[in-house]
Design a protein around this motif. Structure first.
Motif, PDB file in Angstrom:
ATOM      1  N   VAL A  39       0.845  -1.197   0.000  1.00 50.90           N
ATOM      2  CA  VAL A  39       0.000   0.000   0.000  1.00 50.90           C
ATOM      3  C   VAL A  39       0.880   1.246   0.000  1.00 50.90           C
ATOM      4  CG1 VAL A  39      -1.702   1.337   1.301  1.00 50.90           C
ATOM      5  CG2 VAL A  39      -1.971  -1.134   1.075  1.00 50.90           C
ATOM      6  N   THR A  40       1.962   1.220   0.762  1.00 56.15           N
ATOM      7  CA  THR A  40       2.884   2.357   0.799  1.00 56.15           C
ATOM      8  C   THR A  40       3.519   2.566  -0.563  1.00 56.15           C
ATOM      9  OG1 THR A  40       3.324   1.934   3.130  1.00 56.15           O
ATOM     10  CG2 THR A  40       4.921   3.304   1.948  1.00 56.15           C
ATOM     11  N   LYS A  41       3.905   1.489  -1.214  1.00 59.51           N
ATOM     12  CA  LYS A  41       4.504   1.580  -2.551  1.00 59.51           C
ATOM     13  C   LYS A  41       3.494   2.177  -3.548  1.00 59.51           C
ATOM     14  CE  LYS A  41       6.788  -1.197  -6.080  1.00 59.51           C
ATOM     15  NZ  LYS A  41       7.171  -2.536  -6.523  1.00 59.51           N
ATOM     16  N   LEU A  42       2.244   1.747  -3.464  1.00 54.34           N
ATOM     17  CA  LEU A  42       1.194   2.292  -4.341  1.00 54.34           C
ATOM     18  C   LEU A  42       0.984   3.771  -4.053  1.00 54.34           C
ATOM     19  CD1 LEU A  42      -1.088   2.026  -6.421  1.00 54.34           C
ATOM     20  CD2 LEU A  42      -2.568   1.238  -4.551  1.00 54.34           C
ATOM     21  N   ARG A  43       0.954   4.130  -2.782  1.00 48.54           N
ATOM     22  CA  ARG A  43       0.755   5.529  -2.392  1.00 48.54           C
ATOM     23  C   ARG A  43       1.870   6.409  -2.944  1.00 48.54           C
ATOM     24  NH1 ARG A  43      -2.355   7.565   1.611  1.00 48.54           N
ATOM     25  NH2 ARG A  43      -2.651   5.501   2.515  1.00 48.54           N
ATOM     26  N   LEU A  47       1.545   9.419  -5.644  1.00 45.61           N
ATOM     27  CA  LEU A  47       2.005  10.775  -5.309  1.00 45.61           C
ATOM     28  C   LEU A  47       3.001  11.303  -6.338  1.00 45.61           C
ATOM     29  CD1 LEU A  47       2.351  10.590  -1.425  1.00 45.61           C
ATOM     30  CD2 LEU A  47       0.730  11.969  -2.735  1.00 45.61           C
ATOM     31  N   GLU A  48       3.864  10.431  -6.847  1.00 46.31           N
ATOM     32  CA  GLU A  48       4.850  10.842  -7.853  1.00 46.31           C
ATOM     33  C   GLU A  48       4.184  11.286  -9.157  1.00 46.31           C
ATOM     34  OE1 GLU A  48       7.398   7.426  -8.168  1.00 46.31           O
ATOM     35  OE2 GLU A  48       8.600   8.025  -6.429  1.00 46.31           O
ATOM     36  N   GLU A  52      -3.499  10.939  -5.537  1.00 46.84           N
ATOM     37  CA  GLU A  52      -3.575  10.662  -4.109  1.00 46.84           C
ATOM     38  C   GLU A  52      -4.448   9.444  -3.884  1.00 46.84           C
ATOM     39  OE1 GLU A  52      -4.224  14.510  -1.749  1.00 46.84           O
ATOM     40  OE2 GLU A  52      -5.099  14.888  -3.729  1.00 46.84           O
ATOM     41  N   ILE A  53      -4.247   8.799  -2.749  1.00 47.06           N
ATOM     42  CA  ILE A  53      -5.107   7.700  -2.358  1.00 47.06           C
ATOM     43  C   ILE A  53      -5.560   7.957  -0.929  1.00 47.06           C
ATOM     44  CG2 ILE A  53      -3.192   6.257  -1.585  1.00 47.06           C
ATOM     45  CD1 ILE A  53      -4.802   3.815  -2.589  1.00 47.06           C
ATOM     46  N   ALA A  84      -8.691   6.512  -5.173  1.00 53.80           N
ATOM     47  CA  ALA A  84      -7.497   7.135  -5.761  1.00 53.80           C
ATOM     48  C   ALA A  84      -7.964   8.308  -6.612  1.00 53.80           C
ATOM     49  CB  ALA A  84      -6.719   6.131  -6.606  1.00 53.80           C
ATOM     50  N   PHE A  85      -7.423   9.478  -6.321  1.00 58.75           N
ATOM     51  CA  PHE A  85      -7.794  10.713  -7.016  1.00 58.75           C
ATOM     52  C   PHE A  85      -6.680  11.111  -7.970  1.00 58.75           C
ATOM     53  CE2 PHE A  85      -9.818  10.815  -2.874  1.00 58.75           C
ATOM     54  CZ  PHE A  85     -11.119  11.186  -3.169  1.00 58.75           C
TER      55      PHE A  85
END
Length: 171
Positions: A39-43, A47-48, A52-53, A84-85
């Motif tokens: 989840v952190t990797k996806l976040r 963000l990059e 946003e999630i 996810a926006f």
């Protein structure tokens, strides 16, 4: 339920409605089965790419979706979901989640809204596989330049033939 709790939920719904309206697109995803690391990797990946999630209670998301006229979206809000926006590009969030789900099968891309239009799972996956805006612009530019390049080559060959008629004649 206390008046304060009702007011707090109303504020959360209002904030989510505003966030949904201000984003180019948003997608609902089921993240159950993912590790904290995944989840952190996806976040970070989102963000990059100016996305946003957020994990938002289904009831809050359901109320916001209904307020925006997306009642059908509420039907898919079962189980642990995240939203996810995409803030700058209409397809970024869907594309990133779709690509991430290829390697992390526990992640499921459910439904979403792209440019104000509801998209079911099939349409979201189609949107997610569309090349990025920059890639599409490059493809268009290449398509426009190809005929010009062909004309330039033809004119160059004609110029060479006119300059040296004996070399270009067939014997």
């Amino acid at each position: 339920m206390s008046v304060k709790a009702i007011e707090r939920k109303h504020q959360e719904v209002t904030a989510l409605v505003e966030r949904m309206q201000n984003s180019k697109s948003f997608v609902i995803l089921d993240y159950s089965g993912l590790t904290v690391e995944q989840v952190t990797k996806l976040r970070v990946e989102l963000l990059e790419n100016n996305c946003e999630i957020a994990v938002i209670k289904n009831n809050i998301t359901r109320r916001a979706a209904k307020e925006l006229g997306f009642d059908v979206l509420a039907e898919n809000l079962v189980g642990p979901n995240a939203v996810a926006f995409s803030n700058e590009d209409s397809v970024s969030a869907a594309k990133i989640v779709y690509d991430f789900a290829k390697d992390n099968t526990a992640l499921e891309l459910k439904v979403g809204v792209v440019d104000g239009e509801y998209m079911d799972n099939t349409n979201i996956q189609v949107i997610a596989t569309v090349p990025s805006r920059d890639t599409l612009l490059t493809m268009i530019a290449a398509g426009l330049l190809e005929p010009i390049k062909e004309v330039a080559i033809g004119l160059d060959l004609m110029a060479q033939k006119l300059e040296n008629p004996e070399e270009s004649s067939v014997e």
